[in-house]
Motif scaffolding. Structure first.
Motif, PDB file in Angstrom:
ATOM      1  N   ALA A 179     -34.439 -13.464  -3.054  1.00 39.58           N
ATOM      2  CA  ALA A 179     -33.841 -12.440  -4.197  1.00 39.58           C
ATOM      3  C   ALA A 179     -32.865 -13.335  -5.141  1.00 39.58           C
ATOM      4  CB  ALA A 179     -33.222 -11.489  -3.270  1.00 39.58           C
ATOM      5  N   ALA A 180     -32.319 -13.956  -4.662  1.00 41.02           N
ATOM      6  CA  ALA A 180     -31.350 -14.812  -5.687  1.00 41.02           C
ATOM      7  C   ALA A 180     -32.049 -15.806  -6.587  1.00 41.02           C
ATOM      8  CB  ALA A 180     -30.303 -15.776  -4.703  1.00 41.02           C
ATOM      9  N   GLN A 181     -33.228 -16.149  -6.194  1.00 38.92           N
ATOM     10  CA  GLN A 181     -33.862 -16.979  -7.033  1.00 38.92           C
ATOM     11  C   GLN A 181     -34.729 -16.101  -8.221  1.00 38.92           C
ATOM     12  OE1 GLN A 181     -36.387 -19.589  -4.406  1.00 38.92           O
ATOM     13  NE2 GLN A 181     -35.027 -21.126  -4.463  1.00 38.92           N
ATOM     14  N   ALA A 182     -35.009 -15.172  -7.489  1.00 38.71           N
ATOM     15  CA  ALA A 182     -35.706 -14.183  -8.741  1.00 38.71           C
ATOM     16  C   ALA A 182     -34.611 -13.814  -9.677  1.00 38.71           C
ATOM     17  CB  ALA A 182     -36.450 -12.973  -7.806  1.00 38.71           C
ATOM     18  N   GLY A 183     -33.460 -13.502  -9.130  1.00 40.34           N
ATOM     19  CA  GLY A 183     -32.618 -12.856 -10.218  1.00 40.34           C
ATOM     20  C   GLY A 183     -32.131 -14.046 -11.185  1.00 40.34           C
ATOM     21  N   ASN A 184     -31.864 -15.364 -10.682  1.00 41.19           N
ATOM     22  CA  ASN A 184     -31.913 -16.447 -11.408  1.00 41.19           C
ATOM     23  C   ASN A 184     -32.757 -16.527 -12.664  1.00 41.19           C
ATOM     24  OD1 ASN A 184     -29.381 -16.723 -10.088  1.00 41.19           O
ATOM     25  ND2 ASN A 184     -29.991 -18.348  -8.696  1.00 41.19           N
ATOM     26  N   GLN A 185     -33.859 -16.570 -12.012  1.00 42.24           N
ATOM     27  CA  GLN A 185     -35.041 -16.734 -13.217  1.00 42.24           C
ATOM     28  C   GLN A 185     -34.963 -15.577 -14.134  1.00 42.24           C
ATOM     29  OE1 GLN A 185     -38.970 -18.263 -11.827  1.00 42.24           O
ATOM     30  NE2 GLN A 185     -38.144 -18.321  -9.791  1.00 42.24           N
ATOM     31  N   MET A 186     -34.688 -14.208 -13.688  1.00 42.17           N
ATOM     32  CA  MET A 186     -34.721 -13.172 -14.766  1.00 42.17           C
ATOM     33  C   MET A 186     -33.526 -13.583 -15.785  1.00 42.17           C
ATOM     34  SD  MET A 186     -35.028  -9.824 -12.530  1.00 42.17           S
ATOM     35  CE  MET A 186     -36.684  -9.640 -11.305  1.00 42.17           C
ATOM     36  N   LEU A 187     -32.477 -14.162 -15.236  1.00 43.89           N
ATOM     37  CA  LEU A 187     -31.354 -14.301 -16.199  1.00 43.89           C
ATOM     38  C   LEU A 187     -31.913 -15.380 -17.207  1.00 43.89           C
ATOM     39  CD1 LEU A 187     -28.180 -14.451 -14.002  1.00 43.89           C
ATOM     40  CD2 LEU A 187     -28.761 -12.660 -15.437  1.00 43.89           C
ATOM     41  N   ALA A 188     -32.460 -16.542 -16.554  1.00 40.53           N
ATOM     42  CA  ALA A 188     -32.896 -17.530 -17.540  1.00 40.53           C
ATOM     43  C   ALA A 188     -34.156 -16.944 -18.602  1.00 40.53           C
ATOM     44  CB  ALA A 188     -33.898 -18.477 -16.915  1.00 40.53           C
TER      45      ALA A 188
END
Length: 246
Positions: A179-188
């Motif tokens: 979930a954290a990695q998906a959120g980070n990629q959305m921010l990217a």
């Protein structure tokens, strides 16, 4: 039967009975103690409860390890590669800027020469060539801005697809790490869109600035050319004009 014979008979019977008792197997006598039995039952119950507690503890540890494994599982989806490619494409478009590029030193030198400190005492031909160069810079800047805008628009579809995949991966994430990695990629992804927007605004601002500078330089050059026309060696001498011949 005499008395002596009777005694001998009794003694013989007693001896036989004694021999029989001596050769007969011994049998234990079982004694039931209620208090001791209750204590044994309680001890067995406590031991069983301890075993059950240990089993539950092991089950909890196994569940915790499974959850930790899920939380540490990496997200199988990554859109960083396509995003970096889009950023490189936008950067390439900016690097292809015609004439006045996005370089502070180059802009300072060329702008001062062609726009700010114009030599109005040069020849007429040079003035015309400089004006043509400034006009070419303005046209090229608007062309560059259109290219950057087209690149940003093309990136919208890719960003939409990446966002859709990331939302799906986030909703089906099996652990905190995914979930954290998906959120980070959305921010990217949002950062990449902001980079496209920044590049587009920079290209538009560059074109508008060059056009405004070109107009200001054209006004100064126009005044000089008008002065030369009016104050030339021959000058302008009004004369009578004959419209019809006799």
């Amino acid at each position: 039967m005499t008395t002596s014979r009777f005694k001998k008979s009794v003694l013989a019977s007693v001896a036989v009975a004694s021999m029989m008792l001596a050769t007969a197997p011994a049998r234990a006598i079982v004694v039931y103690d209620p208090t001791n039995y209750a204590q044994n039952v309680l001890s067995a119950a406590r031991a069983l409860e301890q075993i059950n507690n240990q089993i539950r503890g092991l089950q909890n540890q196994a569940t915790s390890l499974l959850n930790d494994a899920k939380n540490l599982t990496s997200l199988p989806l990554s859109v960083l590669g396509p995003m970096q490619q889009q950023i490189r494409q936008t950067q390439q478009l900016l690097n292809q800027a015609q004439n006045l590029a996005y370089d502070v030193r180059a802009i300072d030198q060329e702008f001062a020469q062609k726009y700010k400190n114009i030599d109005l005492n040069t020849s007429q031909e040079t003035l015309v060539n400089d004006a043509r160069s400034r006009w070419s810079n303005s046209v090229g800047a608007f062309e560059d801005a259109l290219k950057v805008q087209a690149g940003a628009v093309q990136n919208i579809e890719g960003a939409r697809g990446s966002m859709s995949r990331l939302v799906t991966a986030s909703q089906s994430a099996s652990g905190a790490l995914q979930a954290a990695q998906a959120g980070n990629q959305m921010l990217a992804l949002q950062s990449q869109q902001l980079a496209d927007l920044t590049a587009m605004m920079a290209s538009i601002g560059r074109a508008q600035s060059l056009e405004a500078a070109q107009k200001a330089a054209a006004q100064a050059q126009g005044r000089e050319q008008l002065r030369r026309f009016m104050d030339g060696e021959k000058g302008y001498v009004p004369a009578n004009a004959s419209m019809f011949r006799n």
